[in-house]
Write a protein that holds these residues in place. Structure first.
Motif, PDB file in Angstrom:
ATOM      1  N   LEU A  38      -0.477  13.282  -2.932  1.00 13.83           N
ATOM      2  CA  LEU A  38       0.001  11.901  -3.066  1.00 13.83           C
ATOM      3  C   LEU A  38       0.835  11.495  -1.872  1.00 13.83           C
ATOM      4  N   LEU A  39       1.718  12.403  -1.421  1.00 17.22           N
ATOM      5  CA  LEU A  39       2.542  12.098  -0.262  1.00 17.22           C
ATOM      6  C   LEU A  39       1.689  11.925   0.992  1.00 17.22           C
ATOM      7  N   SER A  40       0.683  12.808   1.160  1.00 14.56           N
ATOM      8  CA  SER A  40      -0.178  12.697   2.338  1.00 14.56           C
ATOM      9  C   SER A  40      -0.979  11.395   2.318  1.00 14.56           C
ATOM     10  N   MET A  41      -1.479  11.022   1.144  1.00 11.60           N
ATOM     11  CA  MET A  41      -2.244   9.784   1.046  1.00 11.60           C
ATOM     12  C   MET A  41      -1.377   8.574   1.374  1.00 11.60           C
ATOM     13  N   GLU A  42      -0.155   8.591   0.842  1.00  7.03           N
ATOM     14  CA  GLU A  42       0.725   7.458   1.116  1.00  7.03           C
ATOM     15  C   GLU A  42       1.123   7.414   2.587  1.00  7.03           C
ATOM     16  N   ARG A  59      -1.809   6.173   4.542  1.00  7.01           N
ATOM     17  CA  ARG A  59      -2.008   4.732   4.368  1.00  7.01           C
ATOM     18  C   ARG A  59      -1.011   3.936   5.206  1.00  7.01           C
ATOM     19  N   LEU A  60       0.244   4.341   5.191  1.00  9.18           N
ATOM     20  CA  LEU A  60       1.249   3.631   5.983  1.00  9.18           C
ATOM     21  C   LEU A  60       0.957   3.754   7.477  1.00  9.18           C
ATOM     22  N   ARG A  61       0.522   4.960   7.890  1.00  7.14           N
ATOM     23  CA  ARG A  61       0.247   5.155   9.311  1.00  7.14           C
ATOM     24  C   ARG A  61      -0.906   4.282   9.773  1.00  7.14           C
ATOM     25  N   HIS A  62      -1.970   4.227   8.974  1.00  8.05           N
ATOM     26  CA  HIS A  62      -3.122   3.410   9.367  1.00  8.05           C
ATOM     27  C   HIS A  62      -2.793   1.925   9.316  1.00  8.05           C
TER      28      HIS A  62
END
Length: 888
Positions: free
Chosen positions: A647-651, A654-657
């Motif tokens: 979940l942390l990696s996905m978030e 998402r913020l990075r992209h």
């Protein structure tokens, strides 16, 4: 009476009721060609003749004329045609079967794998849906397709069968019919071409269909069918509460004793292995066994468990009743008794054989020979030995003295016969508090005291009245019997309290572990439980983050974690090690693997100051239950951590992209203006001045930055899932030409080698995205290869894939896993003078994956790197000949 207007509609009730589940009948065989399909069709024709609606959903006759003859007259379902890799393949049509809803459907080859695009990957899943819809199914299965026997068949035959069926599907079948054929007859059928076509039959006879293989497969099929029938028989006995033993197969029940127990265990184990029978070993704990005898019995039970027996300690006084009940519960037809002393048919005054014959006449009793190392005299001495603890017997004597002192003043008031009640009360109290031995001593001392102090002539053991002899005898018998009964009930109550305490501890432990969030909490909870139940210390050996070694987590501040080598062996082999096991049985601790549903999570070390409790099967099972709870908790914590990390990696991703997309979008406009202005300035300045060279340098750098920004935007768009492919047919020459044109300036000083066959098939995909792949790969080759070196593009057809390869003469791939180069923001070297942020290859792989292809990297044979784009080969479009004619 209720009005008819309020009565429910019977048809509506029937429609709302769930459909009755269909019945599954399997025709089970040892190998292809034994006649499973033939037997299935023959029985289906009988059902059809009886008026049942029979549908042949799928049957493979393999060209056998006698099998095809049985299909005549039966309703055969048309086969569904599915396209797979450019070919049309026939499959079972489950939708048409459900629509027709026959009473019985025939679906051959239960283990078949369906073509990609079918509703279910496996045919047995199709059959499960048919059964759920209330349709009866006939199907066929070979023994090598059972999941549990797949590895065994592979070792026997040397052939690995890829299609398997879970054992639960075989077990859920309502009926299994074994279709058997002797190996010689099957080989004759194979030679006659009745199993496979002649060109295939020869190869099969040399490999799978060897006579030894067929004999082994036949034995496996017979045993698996026999086990199924045995399970059904046991379930029927439990449902019907049937008590007599049915001697349908051999089953041994060994009564373990302290004397000669190891020898009896080995003899029974050899007998059970010879007959291929199950066997159980039990010890009937009557509560009066000395400590050294109890240790011997527990050691014998541990040995029996190692040899494959089911073991149990039964707290019961009547051995015959306990043995009969246990044998009937598990349907064991033979009770094995070790020889005991001179009169082998008696156990401590109990006619065990006689009472077993009365309680369970259907049981056979087998008496083992006397052990040579246990002479009768020595056996009797050990049997009659009493665990003498002086303090207990002194207390019993003191109790008799105290009763005598209390009763003496009452001798003038009460009759002597009433005084006996006080002594009986004392005997019961001694039995309740001190056990059998002190109670027997108290009974004898009570009779002697009553005779000496209260029977005339007093202070003498002489008796003036003969009636008192009867009184003494009755008093002694009552005292001994009452003491024995009380002591036995005390022992049974103690065992019941121990079991209740363990059950309560297990419940409390499971409840605490369900809320644990840290490994330290798991260790503390398990340590407190085993400390309270067994007075044991524990250590959890868990793998580190790299899973290269085990790290101890102990409840002891002293750092006693057990032996690391034993814990590692236990973890690697997933077997119990240490005290009482087959591996290092003299170790001072017990090591249990922490087996979770998905994998082994570590090892549990149980350490006791005195290891005797670990010999008790109940305590061993308790430790195994604790290990199972710990393993499940650790697996739950692992997946919680994985979920949080994901979940942390996905978030974060998402913020990075989102940030990259926003920055890239704002940078494109000024970069475009800068590049256009610099190019216009350079053209006005001409090619000879220094200022013009600086202007062209600005153009090159701005274009490079523009490509970087484009990559950032492309990656953000791909990761966001917003790609809609505009697929069409495109030639490889066009893609390569467009990519070379886009990098014309960058490739100006390079020699480009092209190897694209003239008959190379057309690619099917998004031309813009595929061009982006080639552009990024070519740009990557220019970065990492010497200036002026050669760069090549090759195209070829490999199996069912179209491949485009870009190669160079650079230093090649860095050491390590090549796949890491395709991760976003990953580069071959952390610190490099080469410009870039590591997005080009990541974009290429993402584009390849959305086209159902793949991108791989490898080092070339002559140096340099090779990046290969593989795309699926699709059926080529038909060209319209009219479109190729020139216009007149």
């Amino acid at each position: 009476m209720p009005s008819d207007n309020h009565r429910p509609d019977p048809d509506a009730l029937l429609a709302a009721s769930p459909p009755k589940r269909g019945r599954l009948k399997l025709f089970f065989g040892a190998a292809p060609g034994v006649g499973k399909t033939y037997a299935m069709l023959a029985e289906a024709r009988e059902q059809h003749a009886a008026g049942l609606a029979v549908l042949v959903g799928w049957v493979d006759t393999h060209g056998r004329a006698e099998t095809e003859t049985l299909l005549s007259g039966l309703d055969c379902l048309p086969r569904r045609q599915l396209e797979y890799r450019g070919k049309l393949l026939a499959e079972f049509d489950i939708d048409a079967t459900l629509a027709r809803h026959p009473a019985l459907v025939l679906v051959d080859e239960l283990a078949h794998t369906n073509v990609s695009g079918s509703r279910h990957p496996k045919r047995w899943q199709d059959i499960e849906e048919l059964l759920a819809a209330g349709i009866n199914v006939y199907s066929t299965l070979n023994v090598q397709h059972l999941e549990s026997l797949n590895e065994v068949v592979s070792r026997v035959t040397g052939v690995r069968v890829g299609e398997t069926v879970p054992d639960r599907v075989f077990d859920m079948a309502d009926e299994v019919r074994l279709v058997d054929l002797p190996p010689d007859d099957l080989l004759a059928r194979l030679k006659a071409g009745k199993v496979y076509l002649p060109e295939v039959a020869g190869r099969a006879a040399e490999n799978f269909f060897r006579k030894g293989n067929l004999i082994a497969l036949r034995e496996l099929a017979l045993r698996r069918t026999a086990d199924r029938v045995d399970d059904q028989m046991r379930a029927h006995r439990q449902q019907q509460a049937l008590t007599p033993v049915w001697p349908t197969r051999f089953g041994f029940l060994l009564l373990v004793d302290a004397h000669g127990g190891d020898s009896a265990v080995r003899s029974t184990g050899r007998l059970a292995d010879t007959l291929g029978a199950q066997w159980h070993a039990v010890w009937i704990d009557r509560g009066n066994a000395p400590l050294h005898e109890r240790e011997k019995v527990l050691a014998a039970l541990a040995l029996a468990e190692q040899q494959g027996a089911s073991t149990l300690v039964i707290g019961e006084h009547n051995r015959a009743a306990a043995l009969a009940a246990y044998a009937r519960r598990y349907n064991l037809s033979i009770v094995v008794l070790p020889r005991m002393g001179r009169h082998w048919w008696q156990w401590g005054g109990e006619d065990l054989l006689g009472e077993l014959g009365q309680r369970a006449p259907e049981l056979d009793c087998l008496v083992l020979a006397e052990t040579p190392g246990s002479p009768r005299g020595e056996h009797r001495r050990k049997r009659e030995a009493i665990d003498l603890r002086p303090r207990r017997y002194l207390l019993a004597a003191a109790a008799c003295v105290g009763v005598t002192l209390v009763v003496s003043p009452l001798a003038r008031v009460l009759e002597p016969t009433n005084l006996i009640m006080f002594y009986l009360l004392a005997v019961l109290g001694v039995a309740l508090r001190l056990g059998r031995g002190p109670a027997a001593l108290a009974a004898v001392l009570s009779v002697a005291s009553f005779d000496f102090f209260f029977v005339s002539p007093r202070f003498s053991f002489a008796v003036s009245d003969v009636q008192y002899v009867v009184t003494f005898f009755v008093m002694l018998v009552v005292g001994l019997v009452a003491g024995q009964l009380v002591a036995r009930q005390r022992h049974e109550a103690s065992r019941a309290r121990e079991r209740e305490a363990r059950t309560r501890y297990l419940y409390e432990m499971a409840r605490e572990l369900s809320t644990a969030l840290l490994t330290e909490q798991v260790t503390d909870t398990a340590a407190r439980f085993l400390k309270a139940s067994l007075n044991a210390h524990i250590a959890l050996w868990l793998p580190d983050e790299q899973e290269k070694q085990l790290v101890p987590h102990s409840d002891q501040a002293s750092g006693d974690h057990g032996d690391a080598a034993i814990a590692k062996w236990c973890y690697d082999h997933q077997q119990i090690a240490g005290f009482g096991s087959n591996t290092l049985p003299l170790a001072p601790a017990l090591y249990l693997p922490l087996k979770a549903p998905m994998r082994t999570r570590g090892a549990l070390a149980v350490m006791l100051a005195e290891t005797t409790p670990l010999r008790d099967p109940d305590n061993r099972r308790l430790c195994e239950a604790v290990a199972a709870l710990i393993a499940q908790t650790l697996e739950r914590l692992h997946y919680i951590e994985v979920a949080q990390h994901t979940l942390l990696s996905m978030e974060s991703e998402r913020l990075r992209h989102s940030l990259l997309a926003a920055l890239s979008h704002d940078l494109r406009t000024p970069l475009t203006a800068l590049s256009g202005t610099a190019e216009l300035l350079a053209r006005k300045l001409g090619h000879q001045s220094d200022e013009a060279g600086l202007a062209w340098s600005i153009v090159d750098q701005s274009q490079r930055t523009t490509r970087l920004v484009t990559n950032l935007l492309e990656m953000a768009r791909l990761q966001a899932g917003g790609v809609v492919l505009k697929e069409d047919w495109v030639s490889a020459e066009e893609l390569v030409g467009s990519a070379l044109t886009a990098l014309e300036t960058l490739l100006a000083d390079r020699k480009i080698s092209l190897a694209i066959p003239t008959d190379y098939p057309l690619l099917f995909g998004d031309a813009v995205l595929l061009e982006r792949v080639l552009v990024n790969l070519l740009e990557n080759a220019t970065k990492y290869s010497p200036a002026g070196s050669e760069i090549g593009i090759e195209a070829c057809v490999n199996n069912s894939a179209l491949e485009l390869t870009v190669w160079d003469h650079g230093p090649g791939l860095p050491p390590g896993d090549p796949d890491r180069l395709f991760a976003p923001f990953s580069r071959g070297e952390r610190e490099s003078a080469i410009a870039g942020v590591g997005l080009g290859l990541a974009i290429c792989r993402t584009i390849a994956e959305v086209h159902h292809g793949k991108l791989t990297a490898a080092n070339g044979l002559n140096g340099g790197a090779r990046f290969t784009l593989s795309l699926p080969l699709k059926p080529q479009p038909e060209l319209d000949p009219l479109a190729e004619e020139p216009l007149s």
